[in-house]
Design an enzyme around this catalytic site. Structure first.
Site, mmCIF file in Angstrom:
data_model
loop_
_atom_site.group_PDB
_atom_site.id
_atom_site.type_symbol
_atom_site.label_atom_id
_atom_site.label_comp_id
_atom_site.label_asym_id
_atom_site.label_seq_id
_atom_site.Cartn_x
_atom_site.Cartn_y
_atom_site.Cartn_z
ATOM 1 N N ASP A 116 0.847 -1.181 0.000
ATOM 2 C CA ASP A 116 0.000 0.000 0.000
ATOM 3 C C ASP A 116 0.886 1.236 0.000
ATOM 4 O O ASP A 116 1.711 1.413 0.901
ATOM 5 C CB ASP A 116 -0.903 -0.026 1.236
ATOM 6 C CG ASP A 116 -2.007 1.012 1.157
ATOM 7 O OD1 ASP A 116 -2.331 1.455 0.044
ATOM 8 O OD2 ASP A 116 -2.547 1.370 2.219
ATOM 9 N N TYR A 118 1.277 5.631 -0.689
ATOM 10 C CA TYR A 118 0.783 6.843 -0.017
ATOM 11 C C TYR A 118 1.059 7.978 -0.975
ATOM 12 O O TYR A 118 1.753 8.924 -0.660
ATOM 13 C CB TYR A 118 1.583 6.968 1.291
ATOM 14 C CG TYR A 118 1.099 7.953 2.315
ATOM 15 C CD1 TYR A 118 -0.177 7.857 2.872
ATOM 16 C CD2 TYR A 118 1.937 8.966 2.774
ATOM 17 C CE1 TYR A 118 -0.592 8.742 3.846
ATOM 18 C CE2 TYR A 118 1.532 9.850 3.754
ATOM 19 C CZ TYR A 118 0.265 9.730 4.284
ATOM 20 O OH TYR A 118 -0.154 10.607 5.268
ATOM 21 N N HIS A 123 -3.746 13.941 -0.099
ATOM 22 C CA HIS A 123 -4.009 13.071 1.052
ATOM 23 C C HIS A 123 -2.881 13.169 2.076
ATOM 24 O O HIS A 123 -3.124 13.346 3.279
ATOM 25 C CB HIS A 123 -4.162 11.618 0.577
ATOM 26 C CG HIS A 123 -4.319 10.640 1.704
ATOM 27 N ND1 HIS A 123 -5.442 10.603 2.512
ATOM 28 C CD2 HIS A 123 -3.493 9.670 2.170
ATOM 29 C CE1 HIS A 123 -5.295 9.643 3.415
ATOM 30 N NE2 HIS A 123 -4.130 9.069 3.242
ATOM 31 N N GLU A 189 -10.856 4.022 2.594
ATOM 32 C CA GLU A 189 -9.824 4.696 1.803
ATOM 33 C C GLU A 189 -10.046 4.335 0.335
ATOM 34 O O GLU A 189 -10.009 3.154 -0.034
ATOM 35 C CB GLU A 189 -8.419 4.282 2.255
ATOM 36 C CG GLU A 189 -8.053 4.854 3.620
ATOM 37 C CD GLU A 189 -6.582 4.678 3.979
ATOM 38 O OE1 GLU A 189 -5.934 3.770 3.405
ATOM 39 O OE2 GLU A 189 -6.088 5.449 4.821
ATOM 40 N N GLU A 191 -8.864 3.899 -3.228
ATOM 41 C CA GLU A 191 -7.551 3.697 -3.848
ATOM 42 C C GLU A 191 -7.707 2.972 -5.185
ATOM 43 O O GLU A 191 -8.729 2.342 -5.459
ATOM 44 C CB GLU A 191 -6.645 2.856 -2.927
ATOM 45 C CG GLU A 191 -6.533 3.418 -1.516
ATOM 46 C CD GLU A 191 -5.372 2.864 -0.729
ATOM 47 O OE1 GLU A 191 -4.456 2.267 -1.348
ATOM 48 O OE2 GLU A 191 -5.363 3.028 0.506
ATOM 49 N N ASP A 223 -9.318 0.402 1.193
ATOM 50 C CA ASP A 223 -8.374 -0.027 2.239
ATOM 51 C C ASP A 223 -8.912 0.432 3.602
ATOM 52 O O ASP A 223 -8.497 1.441 4.150
ATOM 53 C CB ASP A 223 -7.004 0.598 1.941
ATOM 54 C CG ASP A 223 -5.939 0.112 2.894
ATOM 55 O OD1 ASP A 223 -5.997 -1.059 3.311
ATOM 56 O OD2 ASP A 223 -5.040 0.908 3.233
ATOM 57 N N ARG A 227 -8.871 4.132 12.538
ATOM 58 C CA ARG A 227 -7.947 5.238 12.812
ATOM 59 C C ARG A 227 -7.462 5.271 14.257
ATOM 60 O O ARG A 227 -6.322 5.677 14.514
ATOM 61 C CB ARG A 227 -8.622 6.575 12.488
ATOM 62 C CG ARG A 227 -9.072 6.718 11.055
ATOM 63 C CD ARG A 227 -7.913 6.676 10.099
ATOM 64 N NE ARG A 227 -8.366 6.859 8.725
ATOM 65 C CZ ARG A 227 -7.611 6.614 7.663
ATOM 66 N NH1 ARG A 227 -6.373 6.162 7.813
ATOM 67 N NH2 ARG A 227 -8.077 6.793 6.451
ATOM 68 N N GLN A 230 -4.932 2.473 14.624
ATOM 69 C CA GLN A 230 -3.761 2.878 13.843
ATOM 70 C C GLN A 230 -2.930 3.929 14.588
ATOM 71 O O GLN A 230 -1.695 3.827 14.662
ATOM 72 C CB GLN A 230 -4.248 3.449 12.507
ATOM 73 C CG GLN A 230 -3.154 3.842 11.532
ATOM 74 C CD GLN A 230 -3.729 4.477 10.247
ATOM 75 O OE1 GLN A 230 -4.940 4.509 10.035
ATOM 76 N NE2 GLN A 230 -2.854 4.973 9.403
ATOM 77 N N LYS A 243 -5.086 -1.716 9.946
ATOM 78 C CA LYS A 243 -5.259 -1.827 8.495
ATOM 79 C C LYS A 243 -5.515 -3.261 8.031
ATOM 80 O O LYS A 243 -6.049 -3.465 6.946
ATOM 81 C CB LYS A 243 -3.972 -1.367 7.791
ATOM 82 C CG LYS A 243 -3.652 0.089 7.981
ATOM 83 C CD LYS A 243 -4.496 0.913 7.039
ATOM 84 C CE LYS A 243 -3.994 2.343 6.980
ATOM 85 N NZ LYS A 243 -4.770 3.127 6.016
ATOM 86 N N THR A 247 -9.294 -5.533 3.374
ATOM 87 C CA THR A 247 -9.091 -4.628 2.243
ATOM 88 C C THR A 247 -9.975 -5.166 1.126
ATOM 89 O O THR A 247 -9.837 -6.320 0.730
ATOM 90 C CB THR A 247 -7.613 -4.638 1.787
ATOM 91 O OG1 THR A 247 -6.785 -4.253 2.891
ATOM 92 C CG2 THR A 247 -7.388 -3.681 0.625
ATOM 93 N N GLU A 354 -10.446 12.754 6.327
ATOM 94 C CA GLU A 354 -10.239 14.031 5.644
ATOM 95 C C GLU A 354 -11.565 14.754 5.408
ATOM 96 O O GLU A 354 -11.668 15.961 5.604
ATOM 97 C CB GLU A 354 -9.552 13.795 4.295
ATOM 98 C CG GLU A 354 -8.133 13.264 4.411
ATOM 99 C CD GLU A 354 -7.669 12.753 3.056
ATOM 100 O OE1 GLU A 354 -7.104 13.539 2.294
ATOM 101 O OE2 GLU A 354 -7.894 11.558 2.762
HETATM 102 CA CA CA Z 1 -4.204 2.895 2.349
#
Ligand code: CA
Length: 410
Positions: A116, A118, A123, A189, A191, A223, A227, A230, A243, A247, A354
């Site tokens: 994964d 970034y 972001h 997420e 992606e 994904d 939070r 994490q 995480k 997924t 976000e």
């Molecule tokens: Ca991710």
């Protein structure tokens, strides 16, 4: 009798330009490889595409092993068959089409390694602002290399698989000790995932200019992220249980070949990356992306974000060159996810952390409720589109956490 051409109307997004591969199963049958055409699955075993063996198994890995020449030849054969108004070809196709409502779609390929990245500037900037408000949002390495981590391949699941709210440790900033329980900050997420079809050799970095030769296709990826788990666990080694619980990926793998026409020039990178990350051209895919959220009480999802894969700073060539520059090898079935894709506008953010600015600005849904993070019963739907190509959507609904660690326990 001269029959009319095959009617592919109603195949919006899944026409001849697309032809994504997936794995399906009819009741009581074994899984096998098919291609989505409109509202149907074209059964490649029934169709008699040669060689038949790679299509008679419940994963794309055997087909991927045939390599890019076979992928291109199969795609050309299917397009010719579907275009043909010759009677025998039409009969052959029509007798191999299965209504999509009659099949169960399975995980399309056996995931080897899951990486994964970034790679979205907005972001990374948003998360930097949220977590380090008094510092430069981007960490010093970010513009020099595609930051990433190795994820958990074994919990990659196909669209439609329910996602159970994970439990784990977290610690609120003002708490004196960590606590254990269901995550209270479950996030999505958005992606883009690239599927590796051609492995590379251990010890031999893949040059940036040859990276695409290893890519079979593209899927949408959600994904899922807890939070609070994490935030407590991630230092110093990076994401782990926050995480790895799930997924989700789309059931249909769009061939890379179908998306190559949708490459566009990317913004220049500043500073210029090192030579091993510089391709002949710096491009990104132009895929419109959206996130839908449907609460248990809503008939249709609200679209809570609209963005584009143009917002990626690092492209997949650079990600592959970077992931192998130390001699690590690619395996067939590797899933390389882009990282959350956000754009510069507030409505173009690819995660709830976000979109709600870490919970400070709740989202209002059309059923009158609000969200900071995901509630039990919420369904997230990711969609993507490039020209006539609709990427296979990714759906996942949140199930309540285990009570006392057991399903159904009080
Ligand atoms: Ca991710």
């Amino acid at each position: 009798m001269n029959a009319a051409p095959l009617d592919l109307t109603g195949s919006d997004g899944f026409g001849l330009e697309h032809l994504p591969y997936g794995v399906f199963r009819r009741h009581g049958e074994c899984g096998r490889v098919g291609v989505a055409v409109g509202e149907h699955v074209l059964d490649l075993v029934a169709l008699g595409v040669e060689p038949a063996g790679p299509f008679a198994v419940p994963r794309l890995n055997e087909f991927m092993a045939l390599g890019p020449c076979a992928w291109a030849a199969t795609r050309a054969t299917l397009q010719a068959l579907l275009r043909s108004d010759e009677r025998r070809a039409r009969t052959r196709v029509e007798s191999s089409l299965v209504p999509i409502g009659e099949v169960e779609l399975l995980l399309p390929f056996e995931v080897a390694d899951y990486v994964d990245f970034y790679s979205s500037l907005d972001h990374a900037t948003n998360l930097g602002r949220l977590f380090r408000p008094d510092a430069e949002p981007l960490l010093p390495n970010w513009r020099h290399l595609p930051v990433g981590y190795h994820g958990r391949a074994g919990t990659v699941v196909v669209s439609g698989t329910p996602v159970r709210r994970p439990r784990g440790q977290s610690k609120a900033p003002d708490a004196s000790a960590p606590s254990f329980g269901p995550t209270r900050r479950l996030d999505l997420e958005l992606e883009l995932g690239f599927v590796v079809g051609v492995p590379s050799e251990l010890g031999e970095p893949v040059p940036v200019g040859r990276a695409l030769e290893h890519v079979f296709g593209v899927v949408l990826v959600n994904d899922w992220s807890a939070r609070d788990i994490q935030a407590w666990e991630y230092q110093p080694l990076g994401p782990f249980l926050g995480k790895s619980f799930a997924t989700s990926i789309g059931a249909w793998v769009t061939p890379l070949e179908a998306l190559l026409p949708y490459r566009v020039a990317a913004e220049p990178q500043e500073p210029a990356p090192p030579a091993y990350l510089q391709g002949a051209e710096h491009w990104v895919l132009d895929i419109a992306l959206e996130v839908g959220l449907r609460s248990a009480g809503m008939a249709e999802p609200d679209v809570i974000s609209r963005t584009s894969s143009r917002n990626l700073y690092w492209n997949v060539e650079q990600q592959i060159a970077h992931a192998t520059v130390n001699g690590a090898r690619l395996r067939r079935g590797d899933l390389l996810a882009s990282g959350t894709i956000s754009g510069p506008q507030a409505g173009a953010r690819g995660s709830l952390i976000e979109l709600t600015w870490n919970g400070a600005e709740p989202l209002a849904l059309s059923d009158g409720s609000t969200r900071t993070f995901l509630a039990d019963g919420d369904e997230v739907i990711l969609r993507g589109r490039a020209g006539p190509i609709a990427l296979g959507e990714v759906r996942g609904r949140i199930e309540p956490a285990l009570a006392n660690g057991r399903p159904g326990a009080p």
